[in-house]
Design an enzyme around this catalytic site. Structure first.
Site, PDB file in Angstrom:
ATOM      1  N   ALA A  66       1.470  -5.744  -6.474  1.00  0.00           N
ATOM      2  CA  ALA A  66       0.263  -6.774  -6.550  1.00  0.00           C
ATOM      3  C   ALA A  66      -0.954  -5.939  -6.099  1.00  0.00           C
ATOM      4  CB  ALA A  66       0.507  -7.796  -5.953  1.00  0.00           C
ATOM      5  N   GLY A 110       5.552  -5.611  -6.633  1.00  0.00           N
ATOM      6  CA  GLY A 110       5.377  -6.413  -7.749  1.00  0.00           C
ATOM      7  C   GLY A 110       5.721  -6.020  -8.957  1.00  0.00           C
ATOM      8  N   GLU A 113       9.425  -6.142  -8.916  1.00  0.00           N
ATOM      9  CA  GLU A 113       9.963  -7.252  -9.344  1.00  0.00           C
ATOM     10  C   GLU A 113       9.908  -7.868 -10.434  1.00  0.00           C
ATOM     11  OE1 GLU A 113       7.252  -8.537  -5.887  1.00  0.00           O
ATOM     12  OE2 GLU A 113       9.069  -9.572  -5.010  1.00  0.00           O
ATOM     13  N   GLU A 133       6.391  -3.874   0.831  1.00  0.00           N
ATOM     14  CA  GLU A 133       5.549  -4.809   1.259  1.00  0.00           C
ATOM     15  C   GLU A 133       5.834  -5.002   2.715  1.00  0.00           C
ATOM     16  OE1 GLU A 133       7.713  -5.573  -1.221  1.00  0.00           O
ATOM     17  OE2 GLU A 133       6.631  -6.427  -2.982  1.00  0.00           O
TER      18      GLU A 133
HETATM   19  N1  COA Z   1      -3.151  -2.590  -5.229  1.00  0.00           N
HETATM   20  C1  COA Z   1      -4.486  -2.038  -5.242  1.00  0.00           C
HETATM   21  N2  COA Z   1      -4.767  -0.777  -5.437  1.00  0.00           N
HETATM   22  C2  COA Z   1      -3.917  -0.076  -5.559  1.00  0.00           C
HETATM   23  C3  COA Z   1      -2.365  -0.326  -5.587  1.00  0.00           C
HETATM   24  C4  COA Z   1      -2.174  -1.575  -5.178  1.00  0.00           C
HETATM   25  N3  COA Z   1      -0.746  -2.247  -5.069  1.00  0.00           N
HETATM   26  N4  COA Z   1      -1.928   0.985  -5.751  1.00  0.00           N
HETATM   27  C5  COA Z   1      -2.768   1.861  -5.860  1.00  0.00           C
HETATM   28  N5  COA Z   1      -3.907   1.231  -5.802  1.00  0.00           N
HETATM   29  C6  COA Z   1      -5.196   1.923  -5.847  1.00  0.00           C
HETATM   30  C7  COA Z   1      -5.615   2.935  -5.002  1.00  0.00           C
HETATM   31  O1  COA Z   1      -6.181   2.134  -3.661  1.00  0.00           O
HETATM   32  C8  COA Z   1      -6.500   4.007  -5.266  1.00  0.00           C
HETATM   33  O2  COA Z   1      -7.862   3.415  -5.724  1.00  0.00           O
HETATM   34  P1  COA Z   1      -9.061   4.061  -5.438  1.00  0.00           P
HETATM   35  O3  COA Z   1      -9.132   5.352  -6.164  1.00  0.00           O
HETATM   36  O4  COA Z   1     -10.136   3.275  -5.607  1.00  0.00           O
HETATM   37  O5  COA Z   1      -8.954   4.414  -3.678  1.00  0.00           O
HETATM   38  C9  COA Z   1      -5.851   4.166  -6.742  1.00  0.00           C
HETATM   39  O6  COA Z   1      -4.977   2.931  -7.140  1.00  0.00           O
HETATM   40  C10 COA Z   1      -4.944   5.474  -6.580  1.00  0.00           C
HETATM   41  O7  COA Z   1      -3.816   5.318  -5.652  1.00  0.00           O
HETATM   42  P2  COA Z   1      -3.601   6.243  -4.636  1.00  0.00           P
HETATM   43  O8  COA Z   1      -3.325   5.733  -3.421  1.00  0.00           O
HETATM   44  O9  COA Z   1      -4.774   7.119  -4.488  1.00  0.00           O
HETATM   45  O10 COA Z   1      -2.469   7.453  -5.152  1.00  0.00           O
HETATM   46  P3  COA Z   1      -1.379   8.286  -4.662  1.00  0.00           P
HETATM   47  O11 COA Z   1      -0.887   9.073  -5.787  1.00  0.00           O
HETATM   48  O12 COA Z   1      -1.936   8.773  -3.404  1.00  0.00           O
HETATM   49  O13 COA Z   1      -0.425   7.118  -4.069  1.00  0.00           O
HETATM   50  C11 COA Z   1       1.087   4.850  -4.363  1.00  0.00           C
HETATM   51  C12 COA Z   1       0.262   6.105  -4.978  1.00  0.00           C
HETATM   52  C13 COA Z   1       1.534   4.144  -5.426  1.00  0.00           C
HETATM   53  C14 COA Z   1       2.167   5.657  -3.481  1.00  0.00           C
HETATM   54  C15 COA Z   1      -0.021   4.385  -3.323  1.00  0.00           C
HETATM   55  O14 COA Z   1      -1.110   3.808  -4.140  1.00  0.00           O
HETATM   56  C16 COA Z   1       0.734   2.992  -2.908  1.00  0.00           C
HETATM   57  O15 COA Z   1       1.318   3.040  -1.712  1.00  0.00           O
HETATM   58  N6  COA Z   1       0.226   1.849  -3.225  1.00  0.00           N
HETATM   59  C17 COA Z   1       0.447   0.716  -2.755  1.00  0.00           C
HETATM   60  C18 COA Z   1       1.810   0.240  -3.174  1.00  0.00           C
HETATM   61  C19 COA Z   1       2.355  -1.160  -2.477  1.00  0.00           C
HETATM   62  O16 COA Z   1       2.281  -1.298  -1.521  1.00  0.00           O
HETATM   63  N7  COA Z   1       2.868  -2.135  -3.426  1.00  0.00           N
HETATM   64  C20 COA Z   1       3.037  -3.427  -2.969  1.00  0.00           C
HETATM   65  C21 COA Z   1       1.986  -4.273  -2.946  1.00  0.00           C
HETATM   66  S1  COA Z   1       2.508  -5.988  -2.388  1.00  0.00           S
END
Ligand code: COA
Length: 259
Positions: A66, A110, A113, A133
């Site tokens: 999400a 999500g 999911e 989460e």
């Molecule tokens: N919601 C909003 N933005 C997200 C996102 C999410 N779930 N997942 C990634 N992004 C965004 C980052 O904020 C970043 O945006 P920016 O460039 O404007 O700062 C962009 O996507 C790239 O992500 P980044 O974190 O820089 O890439 P990474 O390769 O270092 O890490 C992930 C990738 C997927 C491991 C990491 O982004 C992450 O942990 N995301 C969240 C996952 C999560 O907790 N999901 C459950 C949500 S309830």
């Protein structure tokens, strides 16, 4: 046509839905959720489409969850309403045609999911799956605590949800979270091959098969068997049943029309 979701109709009665926010790891915001439900409504009515493949744009993410940006300052009642209105997970699960998740990278929260709400999951070997989460001080809200234990068993589900750790596609295959793992460069080819194999079948029989298998989750065996028998018998009213049986007896390929 929406910017955040593309729909392509491909050969073999296949539609490909691609979540298109690669700069945000295809995170699901309200606009994407709304686009997914809109696309599913259209594809449901499209007789030319018998199977849907769902994926994420780019090579980094299927869907990384999400959109966390929408959580900040969100109030409980608004959150509840938006989750209810945008329950893409149940919409995918209840969609009357098979849906395949083509998992091409991060498949988290999500995203995981959403993949679990699909009927079959194919993952590239570099994909990473998880329910992170807990790291945000919350829990999965798109069915993660419910569909995950049904797929992988309670212990593995507890482990994933309580630790928030990501697992590899290979491990996801071992525990039953994904059904097929491919080399990265063969993900699309193998997913499409699977989709076309399914798209060749009778759409009425596909719906019956999907509904019957899903019924097995909520029904005791005796009721499930009755449910299956009801669908089985109903299919004897279709032209596709006549075509399938005749094609077998005449030693030719069946041409199902969906009637
Ligand atoms: N919601 C909003 N933005 C997200 C996102 C999410 N779930 N997942 C990634 N992004 C965004 C980052 O904020 C970043 O945006 P920016 O460039 O404007 O700062 C962009 O996507 C790239 O992500 P980044 O974190 O820089 O890439 P990474 O390769 O270092 O890490 C992930 C990738 C997927 C491991 C990491 O982004 C992450 O942990 N995301 C969240 C996952 C999560 O907790 N999901 C459950 C949500 S309830």
């Amino acid at each position: 046509m929406s910017d955040v979701l593309t729909t392509e109709k491909l050969d073999g009665h296949v539609a490909l839905l691609t979540v298109n926010r690669p700069d945000k790891m295809n995170a699901l915001n309200g606009e994407v959720r709304c686009a997914i439900t809109g696309a599913l409504d259209e594809l449901k009515e499209d007789d030319d489409v018998r199977v849907v493949v769902l994926t994420g744009a780019g090579d980094k993410a299927f869907v990384a969850g999400a959109d966390i940006g929408e959580f900040r300052d969100a109030r409980p009642v608004e959150q509840y309403r938006s989750m209810q209105a945008g329950d893409i997970y149940s919409r995918v699960e209840e969609f009357p045609k098979p849906v395949i998740a083509m998992i091409n990278g991060y498949c988290l929260g999500g995203g995981c999911e959403l993949a679990m709400a699909c009927d079959i999951r194919v993952a590239a070997e570099s994909a990473r799956l998880g329910q992170p989460e807990i790291n945000l001080g919350i829990i999965p809200g798109g069915g993660g605590t419910q569909r995950l234990p049904r797929l992988v068993g309670e212990g593995q589900a507890m482990r994933m949800v309580l630790t928030g750790e990501q697992i590899s596609a290979e491990r996801a295959g071992e525990i039953g979270l994904v059904d097929q793992v491919t080399e990265d460069e063969r993900l699309r080819e193998e997913s499409m091959e699977l989709a076309r194999t399914i798209g060749d079948k009778s759409p009425v029989a596909l719906q019956a098969a999907k509904e019957s298998i899903l019924a097995s989750r909520r029904m005791p065996l005796d009721q499930g068997l009755k449910f299956e028998r009801g669908w089985f018998s109903l299919l004897f009213s279709t032209d596709d049943k006549e075509e399938g049986v005749s094609a077998f007896l005449e030693k030719r390929e069946a041409e199902f029309e969906g009637r």
